[in-house]
Design an enzyme around this catalytic site. Structure first.
Site, mmCIF file in Angstrom:
data_model
loop_
_atom_site.group_PDB
_atom_site.id
_atom_site.type_symbol
_atom_site.label_atom_id
_atom_site.label_comp_id
_atom_site.label_asym_id
_atom_site.label_seq_id
_atom_site.Cartn_x
_atom_site.Cartn_y
_atom_site.Cartn_z
ATOM 1 N N GLU A 112 -9.240 12.233 11.639
ATOM 2 C CA GLU A 112 -8.460 11.109 12.170
ATOM 3 C C GLU A 112 -7.605 11.507 13.365
ATOM 4 O OE1 GLU A 112 -5.890 7.299 10.599
ATOM 5 O OE2 GLU A 112 -6.665 8.765 9.194
ATOM 6 N N LYS A 131 0.855 -1.192 0.000
ATOM 7 C CA LYS A 131 0.000 0.000 0.000
ATOM 8 C C LYS A 131 0.883 1.232 0.000
ATOM 9 C CE LYS A 131 -3.153 2.802 2.788
ATOM 10 N NZ LYS A 131 -3.894 2.968 4.052
#
Length: 398
Positions: free
Chosen positions: A202, A157
């Site tokens: 977040e 990723k």
């Protein structure tokens, strides 16, 4: 220089005095700082450790007179840490001259001896953003190169960012954009610290009474205008192999990074769909208990960057980001927030915003690229994520 800090109780205020201020806001919690009594700057691989050591030195010599009657009140520092150790910009930690803290009906003010008067009547900067150094086509090409890397390396990723630019004449007053972000995204952490600003969904890490908690976000979908369609989008996100794949990397990265610093770490067994005004995110809450002697910045030094903002494996992802992105992220996607002399603190990830540069503001939005990613879909995701900053700076509220 030893700081002399007076802490006194103040009444709750609904009026946010944001002109010329540093802020960290969420729901009914307001931390608003003005000026800088003392500041520490650091660059490179050991930047977080240097800031942590500087903060410990400040606390070792500070004279704190808490007259507020609030046991949780303490000397407050604000910090912004660059995403990359290779950034040309400074990571900073500073103690404001005046800090006002409101949590519900409880409020206190920290004043450093010699504090200057607060700025008044500053003019806000508003305007529109245009393509930056990374055009839409160049961004899609970069996503394509990232996809190629999955077959030629051990990369699993990588998070690739895209930028927009807005010219400015001088250091901007962000009062209006910050107020808009806080009102539109009350469940996010609206921040302006050093050269970074935004409204992040977040939380990287919170410390309170020796316990730490984090909320991991990875996996995104746009909201629907019809309630039934919106629910279907949320369900589709929760069942999307691509998004769950991306999310799993981020959660595992967080848990593994926290384990050396905690007596225990636990994460939700399944992600949930978190609703924001413009987006759905897959979210997982992680909790732990810090080992004796471990501080919030100690954990951050090893925790950042997580897979949510860099990728997996980390070093390989960071190298590809440096290769593909034609701009310095500076504090974007880095830790941003506050620390208290009592050991508590909150650090969010600096997302859904941008960075202040000489003569311009650079907004950045990133996407997690995995094997199932599609360049066109990732471009569309950046447009969704740019909605927040476009709204904040629009000449008229959208």
């Amino acid at each position: 220089m030893a700081l002399k800090a007076l802490i006194r109780k103040i009444t709750a205020s609904d009026q946010l005095e944001l002109a010329g201020s540093s802020v960290f806001l969420r729901n009914d919690q307001q931390i608003i700082g003005t000026g800088s009594a003392i500041q520490i700057a650091a660059k490179g691989k050991n930047r977080v450790a240097e800031l942590a050591a500087g903060w410990k030195e400040i606390l070792a010599t500070a004279e704190i007179d808490n007259q507020s009657g609030i046991s949780s009140a303490g000397l407050i520092a604000l910090t912004s840490i660059t995403f990359s150790e290779n950034s040309s910009r400074d990571s900073v930690l500073y103690v404001p001259m005046v800090t006002r803290v409101h949590r519900g009906n409880v409020g206190f003010e920290v004043t450093i001896e010699g504090a200057e008067a607060l700025p008044k009547n500053l003019q806000p900067v508003l305007g529109s953003f245009q393509d930056g150094s990374f055009s839409a086509e160049a961004f899609k090409a970069a996503v394509g190169k990232a996809l190629e890397a999955f077959s030629t390396t051990t990369l699993e990723k990588v998070v690739i960012g895209r930028d927009l630019l807005m010219p400015i004449d001088s250091r901007p007053n962000l009062a209006v954009p910050l107020k808009r972000l806080h009102e539109r995204y009350p469940d996010c952490w609206t921040y302006a610290v050093g050269d970074v600003f935004g409204a992040s969904p977040e939380l990287l890490l919170r410390a309170q009474n020796g316990e730490v908690s984090a909320r991991v976000l990875a996996g995104t979908a746009g909201r629907g205008t019809d309630p039934d369609v919106d629910r279907a989008i949320a369900e589709g996100l929760a069942n999307s192999q691509k998004n769950r794949h991306e999310h799993e990397f981020a959660v595992n990265s967080m848990v593994q990074a926290l384990e050396p610093f905690c007596d225990f770490v636990q994460a939700d067994s399944e992600p949930f769909s978190l609703a924001l005004p413009d987006l759905w995110h897959l979210a997982t809450d992680v909790k732990g208990e810090l080992r004796d002697g471990v501080t919030l910045l100690d954990a951050i030094a090893k925790l950042h960057p997580t897979a949510a903002v860099a990728g997996t494996p980390t070093l390989l992802a960071e190298a590809l980001i440096d290769e593909l992105e034609p701009f310095d992220r500076a504090g974007y996607a880095g830790p941003v927030g506050w620390l208290s002399s009592n050991g508590d603190g909150e650090l969010a990830i600096a997302l859904r915003g941008g960075i202040i540069e000489p003569n311009q503001i650079r907004a950045i939005a990133g996407c997690g690229i995995v094997t199932e990613s599609d360049p066109e879909a990732e471009l569309a995701e950046t447009d969704l994520k740019f909605k927040a900053v476009r709204y904040a700076f629009a000449a008229e509220s959208l």
